[in-house]
Design a protein around this motif. Structure first.
Motif, PDB file in Angstrom:
ATOM      1  N   LEU A  56     -36.547  42.006 -41.688  1.00 13.24           N
ATOM      2  CA  LEU A  56     -37.115  43.006 -40.781  1.00 13.24           C
ATOM      3  C   LEU A  56     -37.862  44.107 -41.537  1.00 13.24           C
ATOM      4  N   ALA A  57     -37.443  44.374 -42.779  1.00 14.21           N
ATOM      5  CA  ALA A  57     -38.106  45.422 -43.561  1.00 14.21           C
ATOM      6  C   ALA A  57     -39.404  44.926 -44.186  1.00 14.21           C
TER       7      ALA A  57
ATOM      8  N   GLU B  75     -36.822  47.864 -35.331  1.00 16.06           N
ATOM      9  CA  GLU B  75     -36.586  47.896 -36.783  1.00 16.06           C
ATOM     10  C   GLU B  75     -37.777  47.286 -37.502  1.00 16.06           C
ATOM     11  N   HIS B  76     -38.694  48.129 -37.926  1.00 23.82           N
ATOM     12  CA  HIS B  76     -39.766  47.622 -38.772  1.00 23.82           C
ATOM     13  C   HIS B  76     -40.202  48.716 -39.734  1.00 23.82           C
TER      14      HIS B  76
ATOM     15  N   LYS C 171     -35.999  45.283 -31.448  1.00 27.74           N
ATOM     16  CA  LYS C 171     -34.879  45.975 -32.081  1.00 27.74           C
ATOM     17  C   LYS C 171     -35.292  47.344 -32.633  1.00 27.74           C
TER      18      LYS C 171
ATOM     19  N   ASP D 274     -31.818  42.175 -42.751  1.00 24.94           N
ATOM     20  CA  ASP D 274     -32.423  43.464 -43.099  1.00 24.94           C
ATOM     21  C   ASP D 274     -33.674  43.289 -43.955  1.00 24.94           C
TER      22      ASP D 274
ATOM     23  N   SER E 196     -38.716  42.339 -34.063  1.00 25.81           N
ATOM     24  CA  SER E 196     -38.600  43.622 -34.759  1.00 25.81           C
ATOM     25  C   SER E 196     -39.008  44.780 -33.845  1.00 25.81           C
TER      26      SER E 196
END
Lengths: 187, 139
Positions: free
Chosen positions: A62-63, A102-103, A100, A59, A97
């Motif tokens: 990806l963040a 997720e960024h 998925k 997490d 990312s």
């Protein structure tokens, strides 16, 4: 019984074609971070990102904006004493990312990359004014004016075409793309 | 003899789901998570069917693998079921256009997410087709 795959293994699979050593070979020496010209814009340095991946902090990785700030200068790859292709890892993280979904919110990178690829597939070449909307509003009114001044200057000197140009043999080029990406009529 | 299926896909969660569906239907399933390991496994073992993902590694590398299989004398007859989330990932490039297979002698394509019933139907029809073809050859 299946053993759950670690984040580091997932990234290794996305990087399977990389010519470098696996990122688990990282010594955490920090040469990549020390040499990176974009490190000051990153919330985690490249060394930290590799450490986080190997420790399974999916997490956090990806963040982070690290791989979206990478300028792809390959200095880290060239200097890495463990022989890891770190710039390739940055690309792998971008792909992962986006795959998925997720960024970080509000990044220029993902939208810019999509617009760029679409433009190339449609016309066969890059046309800057179409890319501009992906980043032109990010730096406030002053940034906008600055960009417009630069663009006007370029246009007056004939460095920026008013209308997008297409390449010769665009149909053949599109057929070539369809050989790589199996969408549309089979060729 | 137990039917052996090879699955090449880099999404571990998707693989786990599909594998359990197939194993419940009495197929034996081996998995590789990238094209390189997958091709090595295909060459080392004997498989009756391949389930292949398209978007792996740097892009549509499943396509390159399918083409490599088509050129391999030992593997080119093996039926291939392509399971892909391609549309979801890069459809912005080709709005409204269809995804097509035809990379190998016998192949078919389904898009993710896959209904278990549809998956099992496709698997058994591809296996039956391959069996039929095998029996035709000597006669």
């Amino acid at each position: 019984m299946d053993i759950e795959m670690s984040f580091s293994e997932e990234i290794a699979n996305v990087m399977y074609a990389s010519h470098g050593n696996p990122i688990t070979d990282c010594l955490q020496c920090g040469t990549c971070s020390g040499t990176c010209p974009a490190a000051e814009f990153m919330d985690h340095t490249p060394r930290t990102i590799i450490g986080l991946i190997n420790a399974g902090y999916k997490d956090e990785v990806l963040a982070s904006n690290t791989f979206w700030s990478c300028a792809s200068c390959y200095h880290c790859t060239v200097r890495c004493p463990a022989g890891i292709d770190i710039a390739d890892m940055m690309y792998a993280l971008k792909r992962y990312s986006m795959w998925k979904g997720e960024h970080q919110e509000g990044l220029i990178g993902p939208v810019f990359a999509q617009s760029f690829v679409k433009m190339i597939v449609d016309s066969g070449r890059s046309y800057e004014p179409l890319l501009a909307p992906t980043y032109i509003f990010k730096n406030g009114p002053r940034g906008l004016v600055q960009e417009m001044q630069t663009a006007t200057g370029l246009m007056l000197k004939g460095r920026l075409p008013l209308l997008p140009k297409k390449i010769k043999g665009l149909k053949k080029f599109r057929n070539m793309v369809r050989r790589i990406i199996p969408i549309g009529e089979p060729t | 003899m137990n039917t052996k299926i090879m699955m090449i896909d880099d999404d571990p969660d998707f693989v786990a789901g599909i594998k359990s569906i197939l194993e419940k239907a009495d197929y034996s399933v081996d998995v590789a998570h990238n094209p390189k390991d997958g091709f090595q496994a295909l060459q080392a073992g004997r498989y009756d069917l391949l389930l292949l993902d398209i978007m792996m590694g740097r892009g549509a590398e499943g396509v390159a693998l399918a083409r490599k299989i088509r050129k391999d004398p030992k593997l080119k007859e093996m039926p291939v079921l392509i399971i892909t989330g391609l549309r979801e990932q890069i459809a912005f490039l080709f709005p409204g256009q269809s995804v097509h297979p035809h990379f190998v002698e016998t192949d078919e394509l389904v898009e993710k997410p896959v209904e278990p019933k549809l998956l099992l139907e496709k698997v058994s029809s591809l296996l039956a087709l391959a069996e039929e073809k095998k029996q035709k050859v000597p006669g």
